[in-house]
Design a protein around this motif. Sequence first.
Motif, PDB file in Angstrom:
ATOM      1  N   VAL A  81      58.845 -33.152  80.113  1.00 20.63           N
ATOM      2  CA  VAL A  81      60.228 -33.433  79.716  1.00 20.63           C
ATOM      3  C   VAL A  81      61.236 -32.987  80.767  1.00 20.63           C
ATOM      4  N   ASN A  82      60.889 -32.024  81.597  1.00 22.82           N
ATOM      5  CA  ASN A  82      61.806 -31.652  82.675  1.00 22.82           C
ATOM      6  C   ASN A  82      61.949 -32.800  83.678  1.00 22.82           C
ATOM      7  N   ALA A  83      60.828 -33.453  83.979  1.00 21.81           N
ATOM      8  CA  ALA A  83      60.886 -34.616  84.870  1.00 21.81           C
ATOM      9  C   ALA A  83      61.633 -35.772  84.198  1.00 21.81           C
ATOM     10  N   PHE A  84      61.433 -35.935  82.893  1.00 20.22           N
ATOM     11  CA  PHE A  84      62.172 -36.952  82.128  1.00 20.22           C
ATOM     12  C   PHE A  84      63.676 -36.702  82.216  1.00 20.22           C
ATOM     13  N   HIS A  85      64.076 -35.455  82.022  1.00 21.91           N
ATOM     14  CA  HIS A  85      65.497 -35.102  82.083  1.00 21.91           C
ATOM     15  C   HIS A  85      66.058 -35.377  83.480  1.00 21.91           C
ATOM     16  N   ALA A  86      65.291 -35.009  84.507  1.00 20.39           N
ATOM     17  CA  ALA A  86      65.749 -35.212  85.882  1.00 20.39           C
ATOM     18  C   ALA A  86      65.852 -36.693  86.229  1.00 20.39           C
ATOM     19  N   ALA A  87      65.013 -37.516  85.610  1.00 17.70           N
ATOM     20  CA  ALA A  87      65.004 -38.950  85.907  1.00 17.70           C
ATOM     21  C   ALA A  87      66.165 -39.704  85.255  1.00 17.70           C
ATOM     22  N   GLY A  88      66.891 -39.050  84.381  1.00 17.20           N
ATOM     23  CA  GLY A  88      68.004 -39.694  83.679  1.00 17.20           C
ATOM     24  C   GLY A  88      68.085 -39.284  82.235  1.00 17.20           C
ATOM     25  N   GLY A  89      66.939 -38.933  81.648  1.00 13.32           N
ATOM     26  CA  GLY A  89      66.875 -38.332  80.339  1.00 13.32           C
ATOM     27  C   GLY A  89      67.586 -39.085  79.244  1.00 13.32           C
ATOM     28  N   MET A  90      68.153 -38.325  78.317  1.00 17.27           N
ATOM     29  CA  MET A  90      68.743 -38.925  77.125  1.00 17.27           C
ATOM     30  C   MET A  90      69.967 -39.773  77.429  1.00 17.27           C
ATOM     31  N   ALA A  91      70.740 -39.421  78.426  1.00 16.02           N
ATOM     32  CA  ALA A  91      71.912 -40.230  78.762  1.00 16.02           C
ATOM     33  C   ALA A  91      71.491 -41.645  79.137  1.00 16.02           C
ATOM     34  N   PHE A  92      70.408 -41.758  79.900  1.00 17.00           N
ATOM     35  CA  PHE A  92      69.899 -43.077  80.293  1.00 17.00           C
ATOM     36  C   PHE A  92      69.348 -43.824  79.081  1.00 17.00           C
ATOM     37  N   VAL A  93      68.570 -43.138  78.237  1.00 16.94           N
ATOM     38  CA  VAL A  93      67.977 -43.769  77.058  1.00 16.94           C
ATOM     39  C   VAL A  93      69.071 -44.296  76.135  1.00 16.94           C
ATOM     40  N   VAL A  94      70.091 -43.484  75.878  1.00 15.17           N
ATOM     41  CA  VAL A  94      71.177 -43.907  74.994  1.00 15.17           C
ATOM     42  C   VAL A  94      71.876 -45.136  75.552  1.00 15.17           C
ATOM     43  N   ARG A  95      72.188 -45.113  76.844  1.00  7.78           N
ATOM     44  CA  ARG A  95      72.873 -46.257  77.464  1.00  7.78           C
ATOM     45  C   ARG A  95      72.041 -47.536  77.328  1.00  7.78           C
ATOM     46  N   GLU A  96      70.754 -47.431  77.642  1.00  5.89           N
ATOM     47  CA  GLU A  96      69.894 -48.615  77.600  1.00  5.89           C
ATOM     48  C   GLU A  96      69.790 -49.180  76.187  1.00  5.89           C
ATOM     49  N   LEU A  97      69.612 -48.320  75.187  1.00  3.93           N
ATOM     50  CA  LEU A  97      69.466 -48.807  73.817  1.00  3.93           C
ATOM     51  C   LEU A  97      70.764 -49.411  73.307  1.00  3.93           C
ATOM     52  N   LEU A  98      71.886 -48.821  73.651  1.00 14.15           N
ATOM     53  CA  LEU A  98      73.169 -49.387  73.225  1.00 14.15           C
ATOM     54  C   LEU A  98      73.438 -50.716  73.904  1.00 14.15           C
ATOM     55  N   ASP A  99      73.202 -50.771  75.201  1.00 12.69           N
ATOM     56  CA  ASP A  99      73.470 -52.014  75.940  1.00 12.69           C
ATOM     57  C   ASP A  99      72.602 -53.167  75.443  1.00 12.69           C
ATOM     58  N   ALA A 100      71.389 -52.843  74.956  1.00 14.10           N
ATOM     59  CA  ALA A 100      70.480 -53.881  74.472  1.00 14.10           C
ATOM     60  C   ALA A 100      70.691 -54.207  72.998  1.00 14.10           C
ATOM     61  N   GLY A 101      71.633 -53.526  72.346  1.00  9.85           N
ATOM     62  CA  GLY A 101      71.866 -53.778  70.928  1.00  9.85           C
ATOM     63  C   GLY A 101      70.783 -53.238  70.029  1.00  9.85           C
ATOM     64  N   LEU A 102      70.051 -52.257  70.505  1.00  9.68           N
ATOM     65  CA  LEU A 102      68.948 -51.676  69.742  1.00  9.68           C
ATOM     66  C   LEU A 102      69.349 -50.372  69.051  1.00  9.68           C
ATOM     67  N   ALA A 103      70.571 -49.919  69.276  1.00  7.60           N
ATOM     68  CA  ALA A 103      71.126 -48.736  68.617  1.00  7.60           C
ATOM     69  C   ALA A 103      72.584 -49.011  68.292  1.00  7.60           C
ATOM     70  N   HIS A 104      73.092 -48.284  67.327  1.00  4.99           N
ATOM     71  CA  HIS A 104      74.456 -48.489  66.844  1.00  4.99           C
ATOM     72  C   HIS A 104      75.414 -47.519  67.536  1.00  4.99           C
ATOM     73  N   ASP A 105      76.495 -48.061  68.062  1.00  7.15           N
ATOM     74  CA  ASP A 105      77.545 -47.217  68.635  1.00  7.15           C
ATOM     75  C   ASP A 105      78.558 -46.799  67.582  1.00  7.15           C
ATOM     76  N   ASP A 106      78.730 -47.605  66.543  1.00  6.79           N
ATOM     77  CA  ASP A 106      79.778 -47.351  65.554  1.00  6.79           C
ATOM     78  C   ASP A 106      79.309 -46.321  64.526  1.00  6.79           C
ATOM     79  N   VAL A 107      79.129 -45.103  65.008  1.00  5.64           N
ATOM     80  CA  VAL A 107      78.715 -43.985  64.165  1.00  5.64           C
ATOM     81  C   VAL A 107      79.634 -42.800  64.439  1.00  5.64           C
ATOM     82  N   VAL A 108      79.649 -41.860  63.504  1.00  9.73           N
ATOM     83  CA  VAL A 108      80.342 -40.593  63.685  1.00  9.73           C
ATOM     84  C   VAL A 108      79.355 -39.608  64.291  1.00  9.73           C
ATOM     85  N   THR A 109      79.801 -38.824  65.270  1.00 10.41           N
ATOM     86  CA  THR A 109      78.970 -37.779  65.850  1.00 10.41           C
ATOM     87  C   THR A 109      79.772 -36.481  65.884  1.00 10.41           C
TER      88      THR A 109
END
Length: 605
Positions: free
Chosen positions: A344-372
């Motif tokens: 997971v350290n290599a995962f984080h260095a490669a882009g980690g959760m910020a990259f995963v979130v961006r990709e899923l949102l851009d592909a319409g596979l996750a919802h942006d219209d949520v409260v956080t």
Amino acid sequence: MHPVTAEVTQRIIDRSRDARADYLERMEAARTAQPGRSKLSCANWAHAFAASPDGDKQTLRNPTAPNVGIVSAYNDMLSAHQPLERYPDIIKAAAREVGGTAQYAGGTPAMCDGVTQGQPGMELSLFSRDVIAMSTAVALTHDAFDAALMLGICDKIVPGLTIGALAFGHLPVIFVPAGPMTSGISNSEKARVRGLFAQGLATREELLDSEMKSYHGPGTCTFYGTANSNQMMMEMMGLHLPGSAFVTPNTPLRDALVAAAPKRAIEIRDGSNAYAPMSAVVGEKSIVNAIAGLLATGGSTNHTLHLVAMARAAGVLITWEDFDDLSKVTPLIARVYPNGSEDVNAFHAAGGMAFVVRELLDAGLAHDDVVTVAGAGLRRFQTEPFLDEAGKLVWREGPRTSLNFDILRPVNDPFQHEGGIRLLTGPLGRAVMKTSAVKTANLAVEAPAIVFESQEELQEAFRKGELDRDFVAVVRHQGPRANGMPELHNLTPPLGVLMDRGFKVALVTDGRMSGASGKVPAAIHVTPEAAAGGALAKIRTGDIVRLDAETGELLVRVDPAELAAREAASPVRSASGFGRELFGWMRRAASPADAGACTLFEDAA
């Protein structure tokens, strides 16, 4: 939105309509009642801060001054939780900086599954989730808080904290992690030594030396098992400060994130313009986001249990069919050990959760219209935390492209075009199968069954050289009602060795595999379980069993009439010793695996 993601989300909303409305009504009633300190007698309230420092006492006398409750699963046997020892002092000091206070409201138990793997204590592990949920409720039931912080990381602990905190969903709740330990020896080397030991070709001293080089310091174990899947999900559900999941412990950045949590919790309390109660953060869309993250990253199969129970606590009803349908359209974009070679350290260095979130949102596979907890929109979680030149905590946009294509890939060029979890159904019941680390040639296995009543039986047969052939291991009476549904992670080395020898092998069980399960094809969480009348209790050695992730089938080549006429085998193990006798009521009350294997919801059994 992707049409399948939209369709699954809508059916969850429709299915959950009554349960969700009831939950939100209860949370609104709790909110309008105001914190209990405004209603307590002076004697009651004086008890609540009798031991506080004088400065805090003066603040606490003010009924409108914000007070943050801390619930912690600290213990120093869990490397992931050892850093939590320092957190309450950091949190209290930060709360004072913004005119508030923080109190350690209570602790919860926290088992280390790494210690109890293959041991009797593992039979308490799953039920510890529900104990943690109840102890979280005990901590918060003093009703003295405007917000709460949950300090916990590992396998059952984050799900338990989530379920417990959702009972107080009128409060803002932020989860405060500790991050992974720094990387030790390579995962391939660790797996190599484990394989040698399973074959009797390495000594216990050599194995222990290897394990100590892997698990060597404070922080979460660095493989992508249930603990790190928890951290991913807290990001996807908007319950972390953005980018908190995989910052290593005992660093200036980690301490800054800890200090920021109570300040943010106070900012989003009731009465503020940014009020963000947990009941608003955890809803149908955020649960879908968590499932999408799990599938896209090849996360732990344990969450086909935990997420069902966590969602239910918020009045959201999800099914294994929801996981399966989303898996068919959510590509696998991460490979982290045991699904890949890096941690997971290599995962984080490669882009980690910020990259995963961006990709899923851009592909319409996750919802942006949520409260956080960071505000409106999941897009806030495509940022990463940094310390600027003055040492101030700031967030910047995360990488738009992967920094290591062996670990992270974009949605349009994934490792696999489907996610890592499939639903299997058939005469043997319903099961889930993790496919993200299974080679294509092993996604379907048909072979004679060898029936075992425990993992120890299988290990003994392996040591005697009785398993050098094609077979499907049926390990039964491992479900929640039989013995608490322990993880069967110790089966991975021998079955993996047999696969390396060229045999076709697979596992079918009503138990669990570890979140670290990998290449062995396994139909797990089979329900109905053998102890509850499931067909597994009638399987005999020699029956032909087929599990097929591509067709979604879990079959036995036995005439249905003959199978029905067979006498069901009974559990042979005693559930006593190591505290197991205290959990009999939980075994009797547990819901089926596809309902979360949970004891807390009467209508789910």
